[in-house]
Design an enzyme around this catalytic site. Sequence first.
Site, PDB file in Angstrom:
ATOM      1  N   SER A 180      26.447  44.944  32.561  1.00 52.76           N
ATOM      2  CA  SER A 180      27.424  45.177  31.664  1.00 52.76           C
ATOM      3  C   SER A 180      28.072  46.454  31.686  1.00 52.76           C
ATOM      4  CB  SER A 180      27.029  44.739  30.342  1.00 52.76           C
ATOM      5  OG  SER A 180      25.697  45.387  30.122  1.00 52.76           O
ATOM      6  N   HIS A 208      27.600  38.281  31.752  1.00 55.47           N
ATOM      7  CA  HIS A 208      28.961  38.627  31.878  1.00 55.47           C
ATOM      8  C   HIS A 208      29.625  37.959  33.199  1.00 55.47           C
ATOM      9  CE1 HIS A 208      29.777  41.956  28.784  1.00 55.47           C
ATOM     10  NE2 HIS A 208      28.221  42.003  29.012  1.00 55.47           N
ATOM     11  N   LYS A 239      31.031  35.608  24.942  1.00 58.35           N
ATOM     12  CA  LYS A 239      31.928  36.396  25.851  1.00 58.35           C
ATOM     13  C   LYS A 239      33.071  35.753  26.257  1.00 58.35           C
ATOM     14  CE  LYS A 239      28.104  39.660  26.382  1.00 58.35           C
ATOM     15  NZ  LYS A 239      28.303  40.559  25.481  1.00 58.35           N
TER      16      LYS A 239
HETATM   17  N1  PMP Z   1      22.846  40.029  28.050  1.00 60.35           N
HETATM   18  C1  PMP Z   1      23.884  40.803  28.442  1.00 60.35           C
HETATM   19  C2  PMP Z   1      23.747  41.239  29.942  1.00 60.35           C
HETATM   20  C3  PMP Z   1      25.038  41.432  27.668  1.00 60.35           C
HETATM   21  O1  PMP Z   1      25.685  42.206  28.078  1.00 60.35           O
HETATM   22  C4  PMP Z   1      24.756  40.892  26.288  1.00 60.35           C
HETATM   23  C5  PMP Z   1      25.884  41.193  25.341  1.00 60.35           C
HETATM   24  N2  PMP Z   1      25.873  42.740  24.890  1.00 60.35           N
HETATM   25  C6  PMP Z   1      23.881  40.090  25.940  1.00 60.35           C
HETATM   26  C7  PMP Z   1      22.982  39.449  27.007  1.00 60.35           C
HETATM   27  C8  PMP Z   1      23.958  39.459  24.427  1.00 60.35           C
HETATM   28  O2  PMP Z   1      24.623  38.424  24.148  1.00 60.35           O
HETATM   29  P1  PMP Z   1      25.170  38.163  22.915  1.00 60.35           P
HETATM   30  O3  PMP Z   1      26.326  38.905  22.481  1.00 60.35           O
HETATM   31  O4  PMP Z   1      25.472  36.799  22.902  1.00 60.35           O
HETATM   32  O5  PMP Z   1      23.856  38.407  22.086  1.00 60.35           O
END
Ligand code: PMP
Length: 392
Positions: A180, A208, A239
Amino acid sequence: MKGLEYLQAELDEMKENGVFRTLVPLDTEQGSKVKIEGKTVIQLSSNNYLGLTSHPRLRDAAMEAIRSYGVGTGSVRTIAGTFKMHAELERKLAEFKHTEAALVFQSGFTTNQGVLSAILTEKDVVISDELNHASIIDGIRLTKAARRVYTHVDMESLEAALKETQSYRKRLIVTDGVFSMDGNIAPLPAIVELAEKYDALVMVDDAHASGVLGKNGRGTVNHFGLDGRVHIQVGTLSKAIGVLGGYVAGPQALIDYLIHKGRPFLFSTSHPPAVTMANMAAIDVLISEPELIEKLWENARFFKEGLLSLGFDIGESKTPITPVFVGEDKAAYELSDRLLEYGVFAQGIVFPTVAKGKARVRTIVTAEHTKEELEEALSAFERAGKQLNLIK
Ligand code: PMP
């Protein structure tokens, strides 16, 4: 109030070091341009890859859900809070991901926590990429399993960890599908090969990659043609999908087990009807409007090439997530502030989110950006980058 002075002291120190941040409230809905403190700026910081947060089909689905079912569910899923639509979304996700079953959690974050804490015991070991997302790290902290961390995307390091953990009952390799903060893609074919060689399980977090990579945005497993060879696929609905939530897709036994043991699933109220129906509409949009993903990639290529030709360091990014490396935390904030002045919202990302000395401004273009907006953003980067001596 007395008692929290120790927190204030640390905050004061952050202020002195120029790394104290306030939250930035948007005055408009999410989009390629947003209004911040009365000023309209180009949005390069959201995860709204396909612009689905305001897609008319999702809006309509959410409105209709509120009209027909109200705004809340009144219970956790396992007591009285499972509506037919929850099961329908999960069926749709399983079909989309080419797996036997799927289960929705309240967020991507709690999905990782729920899965990792449920399926491993002290007899097992989890083997994790060093740059995995915080929710994976926290999920690992919640398990009683032994832990090994391998060097980022380094297959020799992963194999060494697999070799020295042969005495455990189960070994689970866990990786982000797309990282990310860097935008690089995990070497999943090599990971799966090693897992098969050493009889380990594989879990991929496609937060992502859902809606971004693979046919119709099915994720990294599909992107690499590995359908059926990865045991656990986690993703987010917050996302590219544009709404809220997380999911895990995999074999029926995994899903049945999580219904009994996935703590965030068991002990937190289910998603409201509007969220669930909008999530369902989003999957339909992924199938019926593939041009959105094409546009996303066209924009990503254009913007990356622009940054590279200006002389910026964008690291190893292979996806719409494009970091602009600047080094020190303060420099990331300076660049971000200067960009905002010039009409571009791109947040600085600093320690502890990324390693010390690896501060960056992270950009994410979306399918909604026009060529003109991206050109305008590149001009702002050029102007700010030259002023701050980041480029010549
Ligand atoms: N896993 C990854 C790799 C992420 O980038 C994110 C979001 N920041 C999440 C999990 C968490 O997802 P959510 O925003 O739906 O809690």
